[in-house]
Design a protein around this motif. Structure first.
Motif, mmCIF file in Angstrom:
data_model
loop_
_atom_site.group_PDB
_atom_site.id
_atom_site.type_symbol
_atom_site.label_atom_id
_atom_site.label_comp_id
_atom_site.label_asym_id
_atom_site.label_seq_id
_atom_site.Cartn_x
_atom_site.Cartn_y
_atom_site.Cartn_z
ATOM 1 N N PHE A 1 33.891 -16.894 -7.871
ATOM 2 C CA PHE A 1 33.329 -18.042 -7.169
ATOM 3 C C PHE A 1 34.216 -18.391 -5.985
ATOM 4 O O PHE A 1 35.328 -18.895 -6.155
ATOM 5 N N TYR A 2 33.722 -18.071 -4.802
ATOM 6 C CA TYR A 2 34.426 -18.394 -3.565
ATOM 7 C C TYR A 2 33.549 -19.296 -2.711
ATOM 8 O O TYR A 2 32.312 -19.192 -2.751
ATOM 9 N N PRO A 3 34.173 -20.145 -1.897
ATOM 10 C CA PRO A 3 33.381 -20.825 -0.869
ATOM 11 C C PRO A 3 32.808 -19.757 0.061
ATOM 12 O O PRO A 3 33.521 -18.832 0.469
ATOM 13 N N ILE A 4 31.527 -19.861 0.388
ATOM 14 C CA ILE A 4 30.853 -18.835 1.181
ATOM 15 C C ILE A 4 30.441 -19.391 2.525
ATOM 16 O O ILE A 4 29.828 -20.458 2.616
ATOM 17 N N VAL A 5 30.767 -18.652 3.584
ATOM 18 C CA VAL A 5 30.347 -18.991 4.932
ATOM 19 C C VAL A 5 29.500 -17.832 5.461
ATOM 20 O O VAL A 5 29.972 -16.689 5.510
ATOM 21 N N LEU B 1 34.923 -16.485 1.508
ATOM 22 C CA LEU B 1 34.092 -15.317 1.788
ATOM 23 C C LEU B 1 33.222 -15.588 3.013
ATOM 24 O O LEU B 1 32.464 -16.564 3.052
ATOM 25 N N ILE B 2 33.352 -14.736 4.025
ATOM 26 C CA ILE B 2 32.534 -14.835 5.230
ATOM 27 C C ILE B 2 31.613 -13.623 5.250
ATOM 28 O O ILE B 2 32.081 -12.479 5.276
ATOM 29 N N VAL B 3 30.304 -13.860 5.213
ATOM 30 C CA VAL B 3 29.331 -12.775 5.052
ATOM 31 C C VAL B 3 28.320 -12.772 6.197
ATOM 32 O O VAL B 3 27.792 -13.825 6.562
ATOM 33 N N ALA B 4 28.047 -11.595 6.707
ATOM 34 C CA ALA B 4 27.028 -11.457 7.741
ATOM 35 C C ALA B 4 25.659 -11.769 7.163
ATOM 36 O O ALA B 4 25.284 -11.244 6.112
ATOM 37 N N ASP B 5 24.925 -12.631 7.844
ATOM 38 C CA ASP B 5 23.587 -12.995 7.391
ATOM 39 C C ASP B 5 22.568 -12.091 8.075
ATOM 40 O O ASP B 5 21.741 -12.527 8.877
ATOM 41 N N GLU B 6 22.657 -10.833 7.763
ATOM 42 C CA GLU B 6 21.778 -9.834 8.368
ATOM 43 C C GLU B 6 21.327 -8.836 7.308
ATOM 44 O O GLU B 6 22.130 -8.382 6.488
ATOM 45 N N ALA C 1 32.720 -9.712 4.918
ATOM 46 C CA ALA C 1 31.815 -8.649 4.479
ATOM 47 C C ALA C 1 30.700 -8.455 5.503
ATOM 48 O O ALA C 1 29.912 -9.362 5.753
ATOM 49 N N ASP C 2 30.665 -7.265 6.093
ATOM 50 C CA ASP C 2 29.654 -6.964 7.112
ATOM 51 C C ASP C 2 29.544 -5.450 7.217
ATOM 52 O O ASP C 2 30.550 -4.764 7.426
ATOM 53 N N SER C 3 28.342 -4.932 7.083
ATOM 54 C CA SER C 3 28.149 -3.483 7.177
ATOM 55 C C SER C 3 28.259 -2.972 8.605
ATOM 56 O O SER C 3 28.396 -1.773 8.827
ATOM 57 N N ASP C 4 28.196 -3.875 9.579
ATOM 58 C CA ASP C 4 28.378 -3.511 10.982
ATOM 59 C C ASP C 4 29.875 -3.563 11.288
ATOM 60 O O ASP C 4 30.457 -4.642 11.433
ATOM 61 N N CYS C 5 30.503 -2.394 11.388
ATOM 62 C CA CYS C 5 31.961 -2.357 11.538
ATOM 63 C C CYS C 5 32.431 -2.983 12.849
ATOM 64 O O CYS C 5 33.521 -3.568 12.899
ATOM 65 N N THR C 6 31.624 -2.909 13.901
ATOM 66 C CA THR C 6 32.019 -3.502 15.179
ATOM 67 C C THR C 6 32.112 -5.022 15.061
ATOM 68 O O THR C 6 33.114 -5.636 15.457
ATOM 69 N N ASN C 7 31.068 -5.625 14.507
ATOM 70 C CA ASN C 7 31.078 -7.080 14.315
ATOM 71 C C ASN C 7 32.165 -7.496 13.327
ATOM 72 O O ASN C 7 32.870 -8.491 13.531
ATOM 73 N N ARG C 8 32.295 -6.740 12.248
ATOM 74 C CA ARG C 8 33.276 -7.071 11.210
ATOM 75 C C ARG C 8 34.697 -7.039 11.766
ATOM 76 O O ARG C 8 35.486 -7.972 11.552
ATOM 77 N N ASN C 9 35.013 -5.985 12.508
ATOM 78 C CA ASN C 9 36.369 -5.854 13.047
ATOM 79 C C ASN C 9 36.654 -6.894 14.118
ATOM 80 O O ASN C 9 37.774 -7.399 14.228
ATOM 81 N N SER C 10 35.634 -7.222 14.905
ATOM 82 C CA SER C 10 35.808 -8.234 15.941
ATOM 83 C C SER C 10 36.130 -9.586 15.317
ATOM 84 O O SER C 10 37.066 -10.284 15.737
ATOM 85 N N LEU C 11 35.367 -9.958 14.307
ATOM 86 C CA LEU C 11 35.604 -11.230 13.624
ATOM 87 C C LEU C 11 36.933 -11.203 12.878
ATOM 88 O O LEU C 11 37.674 -12.188 12.873
#
Length: 210
Positions: free
Chosen positions: A70-74, A48-53, A9-19
């Motif tokens: 409930f998911y493990p969150i990174v 769940l991997i979430v951008a901390d921004e 989950a990341d609102s920045d599509c460039t970072n999200r797609n890269s990851l």
């Protein structure tokens, strides 16, 4: 690392797609702008991997709570501050990933986080379920439960709380019914499971200070 589902989950599509491209080499990836996009299509056993921004981590946590998932969150960001990483981990996240676009160490880092998370998984899940049951109680019922767990009789609880013994009996019956237990021993076990003595259950029990 065995095949695993990852929600990124990341609102920045460039970072999200890269990851997402990097993670897709060893797992199934669901990239989203926000978790709201999932609707009622929540996958089983995902990480769940979430951008901390910009508050995205807080919003993701709020969405999980509303959905009962409930998911493990990174959490991840390019150059996290040490203090921030400590705060996030102390708040209950499974790990913090430093992601600057270099995929070389990504697999190793996620595997290390996954192993640590699985070691705590059964304990964490059972604790969350116990907390969910306790969250059904009213404030007065919770106070009765605390007093009962401390070994007080109905009469003693009534004196401490300033109510009648009959009212204590009613609250106690409601507590047992909501917790799905039949006796004091079972209520105590569930309370211990949820770390009743931590003083963090009443109110916004699962609200992370992020």
């Amino acid at each position: 690392m065995r095949e695993q589902t990852f929600i990124i989950a990341d609102s920045d599509c460039t970072n999200r797609n890269s990851l997402a491209r990097a993670v897709s080499e060893f797992g199934y990836v669901i990239p989203v702008d926000t978790l709201e996009e999932l609707g009622d299509r929540w996958p089983d056993n995902a990480w769940l991997i979430v951008a901390d921004e910009g508050g995205q981590l807080r919003e993701a946590l709020a969405c999980l709570n509303r959905s009962g998932q409930f998911y493990p969150i990174v959490a991840y960001s390019a150059k996290p501050q040490t203090a921030r990483v400590v705060d996030v981990l102390n708040a209950g996240c499974a790990g913090y990933l430093e992601w600057d676009g270099d995929a070389q160490e990504l697999r190793h880092r996620l595997e290390a986080i996954r192993v640590r998370g699985e070691q705590r998984a059964s304990r964490t899940v059972s604790q969350v379920r116990a907390q969910q049951r306790l969250e059904q109680l009213t404030k007065r019922e919770f106070e009765v439960l605390e007093s009962v767990c401390e070994g007080r009789s109905n009469k003693e609880v009534a004196t401490v709380l300033g109510i009648s013994p009959r009212t204590v009996e009613i609250h106690r019956a409601n507590v047992f019914n909501k917790l799905g237990v039949r006796n004091i021993a079972a209520a105590v076990r569930l309370s211990v499971e949820a770390q009743l003595g931590s003083g963090s259950l009443w109110g916004s029990q699962r609200e992370m200070a992020l």
